[in-house]
Design a protein around this motif. Structure first.
Motif, PDB file in Angstrom:
ATOM      1  N   ILE A 184      35.837  37.883  50.115  1.00  0.00           N
ATOM      2  CA  ILE A 184      36.620  39.090  50.370  1.00  0.00           C
ATOM      3  C   ILE A 184      35.924  40.268  49.698  1.00  0.00           C
ATOM      4  O   ILE A 184      35.072  40.094  48.824  1.00  0.00           O
ATOM      5  N   HIS A 185      36.286  41.458  50.122  1.00  0.00           N
ATOM      6  CA  HIS A 185      35.652  42.657  49.587  1.00  0.00           C
ATOM      7  C   HIS A 185      36.216  43.034  48.221  1.00  0.00           C
ATOM      8  O   HIS A 185      37.417  42.938  47.993  1.00  0.00           O
ATOM      9  N   LEU A 186      35.330  43.453  47.350  1.00  0.00           N
ATOM     10  CA  LEU A 186      35.680  43.956  46.025  1.00  0.00           C
ATOM     11  C   LEU A 186      35.028  45.320  45.869  1.00  0.00           C
ATOM     12  O   LEU A 186      33.824  45.458  46.084  1.00  0.00           O
ATOM     13  N   ARG A 187      35.824  46.302  45.506  1.00  0.00           N
ATOM     14  CA  ARG A 187      35.306  47.652  45.279  1.00  0.00           C
ATOM     15  C   ARG A 187      35.251  47.911  43.783  1.00  0.00           C
ATOM     16  O   ARG A 187      36.259  47.755  43.098  1.00  0.00           O
ATOM     17  N   ILE A 188      34.074  48.302  43.318  1.00  0.00           N
ATOM     18  CA  ILE A 188      33.879  48.647  41.906  1.00  0.00           C
ATOM     19  C   ILE A 188      33.069  49.933  41.834  1.00  0.00           C
ATOM     20  O   ILE A 188      32.390  50.294  42.789  1.00  0.00           O
ATOM     21  N   PRO A 189      33.115  50.614  40.681  1.00  0.00           N
ATOM     22  CA  PRO A 189      32.285  51.817  40.545  1.00  0.00           C
ATOM     23  C   PRO A 189      30.810  51.461  40.695  1.00  0.00           C
ATOM     24  O   PRO A 189      30.353  50.429  40.192  1.00  0.00           O
ATOM     25  N   LEU A 190      30.078  52.308  41.385  1.00  0.00           N
ATOM     26  CA  LEU A 190      28.661  52.063  41.641  1.00  0.00           C
ATOM     27  C   LEU A 190      27.870  51.870  40.345  1.00  0.00           C
ATOM     28  O   LEU A 190      26.996  51.006  40.276  1.00  0.00           O
ATOM     29  N   ASP A 191      28.229  52.605  39.305  1.00  0.00           N
ATOM     30  CA  ASP A 191      27.497  52.487  38.045  1.00  0.00           C
ATOM     31  C   ASP A 191      27.780  51.173  37.314  1.00  0.00           C
ATOM     32  O   ASP A 191      27.120  50.858  36.325  1.00  0.00           O
ATOM     33  N   LYS A 192      28.739  50.374  37.798  1.00  0.00           N
ATOM     34  CA  LYS A 192      29.048  49.070  37.186  1.00  0.00           C
ATOM     35  C   LYS A 192      28.441  47.905  37.976  1.00  0.00           C
ATOM     36  O   LYS A 192      28.561  46.754  37.583  1.00  0.00           O
ATOM     37  N   LEU A 193      27.782  48.211  39.082  1.00  0.00           N
ATOM     38  CA  LEU A 193      27.263  47.162  39.962  1.00  0.00           C
ATOM     39  C   LEU A 193      26.270  46.241  39.263  1.00  0.00           C
ATOM     40  O   LEU A 193      26.396  45.017  39.323  1.00  0.00           O
ATOM     41  N   GLU A 194      25.288  46.814  38.595  1.00  0.00           N
ATOM     42  CA  GLU A 194      24.280  45.990  37.923  1.00  0.00           C
ATOM     43  C   GLU A 194      24.919  45.094  36.868  1.00  0.00           C
ATOM     44  O   GLU A 194      24.608  43.902  36.775  1.00  0.00           O
ATOM     45  N   LYS A 195      25.840  45.644  36.091  1.00  0.00           N
ATOM     46  CA  LYS A 195      26.507  44.848  35.058  1.00  0.00           C
ATOM     47  C   LYS A 195      27.324  43.722  35.692  1.00  0.00           C
ATOM     48  O   LYS A 195      27.372  42.615  35.172  1.00  0.00           O
ATOM     49  N   PHE A 196      27.967  43.993  36.832  1.00  0.00           N
ATOM     50  CA  PHE A 196      28.728  42.952  37.526  1.00  0.00           C
ATOM     51  C   PHE A 196      27.809  41.810  37.931  1.00  0.00           C
ATOM     52  O   PHE A 196      28.118  40.644  37.709  1.00  0.00           O
ATOM     53  N   ILE A 197      26.688  42.139  38.538  1.00  0.00           N
ATOM     54  CA  ILE A 197      25.740  41.121  39.005  1.00  0.00           C
ATOM     55  C   ILE A 197      25.227  40.283  37.830  1.00  0.00           C
ATOM     56  O   ILE A 197      25.185  39.054  37.899  1.00  0.00           O
ATOM     57  N   ILE A 198      24.869  40.942  36.748  1.00  0.00           N
ATOM     58  CA  ILE A 198      24.356  40.242  35.568  1.00  0.00           C
ATOM     59  C   ILE A 198      25.434  39.378  34.920  1.00  0.00           C
ATOM     60  O   ILE A 198      25.149  38.304  34.391  1.00  0.00           O
ATOM     61  N   SER A 199      26.693  39.825  34.987  1.00  0.00           N
ATOM     62  CA  SER A 199      27.783  39.184  34.240  1.00  0.00           C
ATOM     63  C   SER A 199      28.693  38.305  35.092  1.00  0.00           C
ATOM     64  O   SER A 199      29.790  37.945  34.655  1.00  0.00           O
ATOM     65  N   LYS A 200      28.283  37.936  36.294  1.00  0.00           N
ATOM     66  CA  LYS A 200      29.147  37.155  37.191  1.00  0.00           C
ATOM     67  C   LYS A 200      29.738  35.918  36.519  1.00  0.00           C
ATOM     68  O   LYS A 200      30.929  35.654  36.622  1.00  0.00           O
ATOM     69  N   GLU A 201      28.910  35.147  35.858  1.00  0.00           N
ATOM     70  CA  GLU A 201      29.392  33.905  35.235  1.00  0.00           C
ATOM     71  C   GLU A 201      30.419  34.188  34.141  1.00  0.00           C
ATOM     72  O   GLU A 201      31.422  33.490  34.033  1.00  0.00           O
ATOM     73  N   GLU A 202      30.166  35.211  33.343  1.00  0.00           N
ATOM     74  CA  GLU A 202      31.111  35.578  32.285  1.00  0.00           C
ATOM     75  C   GLU A 202      32.449  36.020  32.888  1.00  0.00           C
ATOM     76  O   GLU A 202      33.515  35.672  32.382  1.00  0.00           O
ATOM     77  N   ILE A 203      32.401  36.766  33.972  1.00  0.00           N
ATOM     78  CA  ILE A 203      33.627  37.214  34.634  1.00  0.00           C
ATOM     79  C   ILE A 203      34.421  36.019  35.152  1.00  0.00           C
ATOM     80  O   ILE A 203      35.640  35.935  34.963  1.00  0.00           O
ATOM     81  N   ILE A 204      33.743  35.076  35.774  1.00  0.00           N
ATOM     82  CA  ILE A 204      34.418  33.879  36.299  1.00  0.00           C
ATOM     83  C   ILE A 204      35.027  33.070  35.152  1.00  0.00           C
ATOM     84  O   ILE A 204      36.164  32.606  35.237  1.00  0.00           O
ATOM     85  N   GLN A 205      34.283  32.923  34.063  1.00  0.00           N
ATOM     86  CA  GLN A 205      34.817  32.180  32.902  1.00  0.00           C
ATOM     87  C   GLN A 205      36.050  32.868  32.346  1.00  0.00           C
ATOM     88  O   GLN A 205      37.041  32.209  32.012  1.00  0.00           O
ATOM     89  N   ASN A 206      36.026  34.187  32.239  1.00  0.00           N
ATOM     90  CA  ASN A 206      37.203  34.916  31.750  1.00  0.00           C
ATOM     91  C   ASN A 206      38.361  34.806  32.722  1.00  0.00           C
ATOM     92  O   ASN A 206      39.512  34.754  32.304  1.00  0.00           O
ATOM     93  N   GLY A 207      38.073  34.763  34.008  1.00  0.00           N
ATOM     94  CA  GLY A 207      39.118  34.627  35.018  1.00  0.00           C
ATOM     95  C   GLY A 207      39.802  33.276  34.961  1.00  0.00           C
ATOM     96  O   GLY A 207      41.006  33.184  35.118  1.00  0.00           O
ATOM     97  N   THR A 208      39.048  32.221  34.697  1.00  0.00           N
ATOM     98  CA  THR A 208      39.658  30.896  34.636  1.00  0.00           C
ATOM     99  C   THR A 208      40.437  30.706  33.340  1.00  0.00           C
ATOM    100  O   THR A 208      41.400  29.990  33.313  1.00  0.00           O
ATOM    101  N   LYS A 209      40.046  31.382  32.277  1.00  0.00           N
ATOM    102  CA  LYS A 209      40.804  31.298  31.021  1.00  0.00           C
ATOM    103  C   LYS A 209      42.183  31.919  31.163  1.00  0.00           C
ATOM    104  O   LYS A 209      43.122  31.495  30.512  1.00  0.00           O
ATOM    105  N   ALA A 210      42.287  32.928  32.022  1.00  0.00           N
ATOM    106  CA  ALA A 210      43.554  33.650  32.198  1.00  0.00           C
ATOM    107  C   ALA A 210      44.583  32.799  32.945  1.00  0.00           C
ATOM    108  O   ALA A 210      45.756  33.076  32.896  1.00  0.00           O
ATOM    109  N   HIS A 211      44.144  31.766  33.672  1.00  0.00           N
ATOM    110  CA  HIS A 211      45.082  30.962  34.465  1.00  0.00           C
ATOM    111  C   HIS A 211      45.583  29.798  33.712  1.00  0.00           C
ATOM    112  O   HIS A 211      45.369  29.050  33.060  1.00  0.00           O
TER     113      HIS A 211
END
Length: 71
Positions: A44-71
């Motif tokens: 699905i589509h995710l909209r983020i600020p353009l200046d955060k794109l590189e950080k999102f790509i680099i941090s994908k695994e960390e984001i997923i890990q934080n997302g699973t901790k929240a559940h």
């Protein structure tokens, strides 16, 4: 604004935390994201600020890990 196709265990709260972004703003840009992402196997589509794109790509695994901790 950057528009990405994502699937998996992402949550806006985890994305906001890792990207140091306002979760309210992300929710405004991505209404129903948290409900849609858990109920689909297709990207699905995710909209983020353009200046955060590189950080999102680099941090994908960390984001997923934080997302699973929240559940």
């Amino acid at each position: 604004m950057a528009i990405l196709k994502v699937k998996g265990k992402y949550t806006l709260a985890a994305i906001a935390k890792v990207l140091d972004e306002d979760v309210v703003r992300l929710r405004r840009w991505n209404p129903e994201f948290d409900q849609l992402i858990v109920n689909t196997t297709t990207p699905i589509h995710l909209r983020i600020p353009l200046d955060k794109l590189e950080k999102f790509i680099i941090s994908k695994e960390e984001i997923i890990q934080n997302g699973t901790k929240a559940h």
